[in-house]
Scaffold this motif. Structure first.
Motif, PDB file in Angstrom:
ATOM      1  N   ASP A 164     177.310  67.701  48.650  1.00 26.18           N
ATOM      2  CA  ASP A 164     178.186  68.212  49.521  1.00 26.18           C
ATOM      3  C   ASP A 164     178.439  67.060  50.452  1.00 26.18           C
ATOM      4  O   ASP A 164     179.748  67.075  51.038  1.00 26.18           O
ATOM      5  N   GLU A 165     177.738  66.167  50.816  1.00 22.91           N
ATOM      6  CA  GLU A 165     177.988  65.191  51.729  1.00 22.91           C
ATOM      7  C   GLU A 165     178.534  63.983  51.211  1.00 22.91           C
ATOM      8  O   GLU A 165     179.135  63.027  52.174  1.00 22.91           O
ATOM      9  N   ARG A 166     178.589  63.418  50.144  1.00 25.62           N
ATOM     10  CA  ARG A 166     178.568  62.096  49.765  1.00 25.62           C
ATOM     11  C   ARG A 166     179.161  62.068  48.212  1.00 25.62           C
ATOM     12  O   ARG A 166     178.684  62.925  47.457  1.00 25.62           O
ATOM     13  N   LYS A 167     179.822  60.839  48.273  1.00 26.89           N
ATOM     14  CA  LYS A 167     180.416  60.791  46.679  1.00 26.89           C
ATOM     15  C   LYS A 167     180.254  59.192  46.381  1.00 26.89           C
ATOM     16  O   LYS A 167     180.881  58.403  47.100  1.00 26.89           O
ATOM     17  N   ILE A 186     181.509  57.408  49.544  1.00 25.58           N
ATOM     18  CA  ILE A 186     182.069  58.023  50.566  1.00 25.58           C
ATOM     19  C   ILE A 186     181.628  59.309  51.282  1.00 25.58           C
ATOM     20  O   ILE A 186     180.928  59.891  50.556  1.00 25.58           O
ATOM     21  N   LYS A 187     181.702  59.194  52.673  1.00 26.52           N
ATOM     22  CA  LYS A 187     180.995  60.279  53.112  1.00 26.52           C
ATOM     23  C   LYS A 187     181.987  61.461  53.269  1.00 26.52           C
ATOM     24  O   LYS A 187     183.285  61.398  53.589  1.00 26.52           O
ATOM     25  N   LYS A 188     181.637  62.723  52.754  1.00 25.61           N
ATOM     26  CA  LYS A 188     182.708  63.811  52.690  1.00 25.61           C
ATOM     27  C   LYS A 188     182.854  64.422  54.068  1.00 25.61           C
ATOM     28  O   LYS A 188     182.091  64.580  55.013  1.00 25.61           O
ATOM     29  N   GLU A 215     176.769  62.410  43.390  1.00 24.14           N
ATOM     30  CA  GLU A 215     177.814  63.470  44.158  1.00 24.14           C
ATOM     31  C   GLU A 215     176.937  64.628  44.680  1.00 24.14           C
ATOM     32  O   GLU A 215     176.117  65.249  43.999  1.00 24.14           O
TER      33      GLU A 215
END
Ligand code: NAD
Length: 469
Positions: free
Chosen positions: A126-129, A467-469, A124
């Protein structure tokens, strides 16, 4: 005479053919086992396919609760099943025999039901999880051997259904009936089609493992069959867990209190009359300890009662089948011909596949009894002068299931342990498996592990959700 039945889609089936099963302790008939034909294999797999989606859709908690109910059924019926195991497989009711096998079945059912295998956030920022989920594979083909027929079937079945797969199990043709009874009983609490059986020899096993709807193969048995299973798996790209034969070495380090370890060494080698994958099959002892080891093991072997395991005072039963009986006799006679010191203990009944407990000294690496897996009540005891030679001998064969070091100082043994090429290295114990501890072979003893969280992962496939945040 009773005809035992397969369970397909929650129902007992009418066998196409059947064959008689005999008690290896007295050759009395135990009734008839069904013999599946190819159509029954298709029906069993279809039933598992039909049941799988809805079984997988149930919540994890629901499946765990049902598996706990399975454990309860096993507990309630353990005396009935233990007696059937003794009559069919031969191991005694008492001691480390069929009641012990049933306790293991209960434990190895409760533990997978109690474990959590939650989705894991693997990355994880800032951009993805990214989260790794574990999803079922589909229909598992489980192929079991004849030495611990119910316990090994449970090892294969329970993690698979716990994780949302459905199963078609084929017990060994030598020991089908206690397993079929266990599966019939377990089916009382499982939805129809979740757990099915087929019976027969390697041809039926082969039909099952080649079936296009099989998504995973759990196999325990010989190395030769293991290689055929790998070929079968190529058809569907099915992952496999392969638990194959062993030829476990135990090394007694100099300075060990022999008297204190003798009983554990004995059972490490003679559990189930030696018909156990992870038994001590080669015992390496220092020159200075050789006479004492021989004398302590002889004295224990001399006290053991061999016979029909329905007698509560019997601790050692027969070999399970004539193929194994002849094989072990041949290895002993080869050692005799080569001038080894062959010492036999115990009164052996006239009927049945009984052999005396046999200790073999004056034997070296390279002789058949050392190099081949004997799988019977005979133990070669090999002398060494240098510990490094004993380690080289232990590692000198292709098998790599288990190994053990026996020492006064466990720290010394712990330092040496990583040098032994085996899936498990035990210190001051042998074959001490546990449902929380991964178990599996190195080298020609197979790949993949069973038990614990790792065992649950082995009956799933990973599905990463990113997931793209
Ligand atoms: P085996 O390989 O002869 O038979 C095992 C099973 O495979 C049986 O059900 C048999 O019918 C089936 N089979 C045979 N040919 C097949 C094929 N072509 N396709 C699919 N299935 C097939 O082994 P066995 O004699 O029953 O068992 C003894 C062996 O198992 C020993 O080598 C022992 O060390 C090993 N073993 C290993 C473990 C372990 O956990 N590593 C445990 C117990 C036994």
């Amino acid at each position: 005479m009773h005809i035992y039945r397969n369970t397909v889609d929650g129902t007992l089936t009418e066998p196409a053919n059947h064959y008689e099963i005999f008690n290896p302790a007295n050759m009395q008939s135990l009734g008839f086992a069904p013999e599946s034909d190819e159509q029954e294999v298709d029906r069993a797999v279809q039933s598992a396919v039909d049941a799988q989606k809805s079984w997988a859709k149930r919540s994890d908690q629901e499946r765990r609760d049902i598996v706990q109910k399975v454990a309860h059924i096993l507990e309630e019926n353990s005396e009935y099943l233990a007696e059937l195991i003794t009559r069919e497989q031969g191991k005694p009711l008492s001691g480390l025999g069929s009641r012990f096998e049933m306790q293991a079945c209960v434990g190895w059912t409760q533990v997978p039901a109690s474990l959590e295998l939650n989705p894991e956030v693997v990355y994880e920022d800032d951009e993805r999880k990214d989260t790794l989920h574990r999803v079922p594979l589909g229909v598992v083909a489980a192929i079991a051997p004849w030495n611990w027929p119910l316990m090994i079937a449970i090892w294969q079945i329970i993690p698979a259904i716990r994780m949302g797969n459905t199963v078609v199990l084929k017990p060994s043709e030598y020991t089908p009936i206690a397993t079929l009874e266990m599966i019939r009983l377990i089916n009382q609490v499982l939805p129809a089609g979740v757990l099915n059986t087929v019976t027969g020899d390697g041809n039926i096993g082969s039909k099952l493992t080649h079936h296009p709807d099989i998504s995973k193969i759990m196999f325990t048995g010989s190395e030769a069959t293991g290689r055929r299973i790998i070929e079968a798996s190529a058809r569907n790209l099915s992952p496999i867990t392969l638990e194959l034969g062993g030829n476990d070495a135990a090394i007694v380090m100099p300075g060990t209190n022999i008297k204190a370890i003798a009983m554990d060494l004995f059972w490490g080698a003679f559990l189930n009359a030696g018909q156990t994958c992870a038994c001590i099959k080669r015992l390496y002892v220092h020159d200075t300890d050789y006479e004492e080891v021989m004398s302590e093991l002889s004295s224990i072997a001399g006290q053991m009662k061999i016979g029909d395991g329905m007698d509560e005072s019997v601790l050692i039963g027969p070999l399970q089948n004539s193929m194994q009986f002849e094989k072990v006799k041949e290895l002993i006679s080869d050692a005799q011909k080569n001038g080894c010191d062959v010492r036999e203990f115990g009164n052996v009944p006239d009927k049945g596949y009984f052999l005396p407990l046999t200790l073999v000294g004056d034997i070296k690496d390279g002789q058949r009894l050392v190099d081949e897996e004997q799988f019977g009540p005979v133990l070669p005891i090999i002398q060494y002068s240098e510990l490094s030679d004993a380690i080289a001998s232990a590692n000198g064969l292709e098998a790599g299931l288990g190994a053990s070091l026996w020492a006064h100082n466990t720290a010394d043994a712990n330092e040496l342990a990583p040098r032994l090429e085996a899936g498990t290295v035990w210190i001051n114990q042998h074959g001490a498996i546990h449902p929380m501890v991964p178990f599996g072979g190195n080298k020609a003893s197979g790949y993949g592990v069973e038990f614990g969280i790792e065992g649950l992962k082995a009956v799933t496939q990973g599905r990463t959700i990113s997931i793209k945040k």
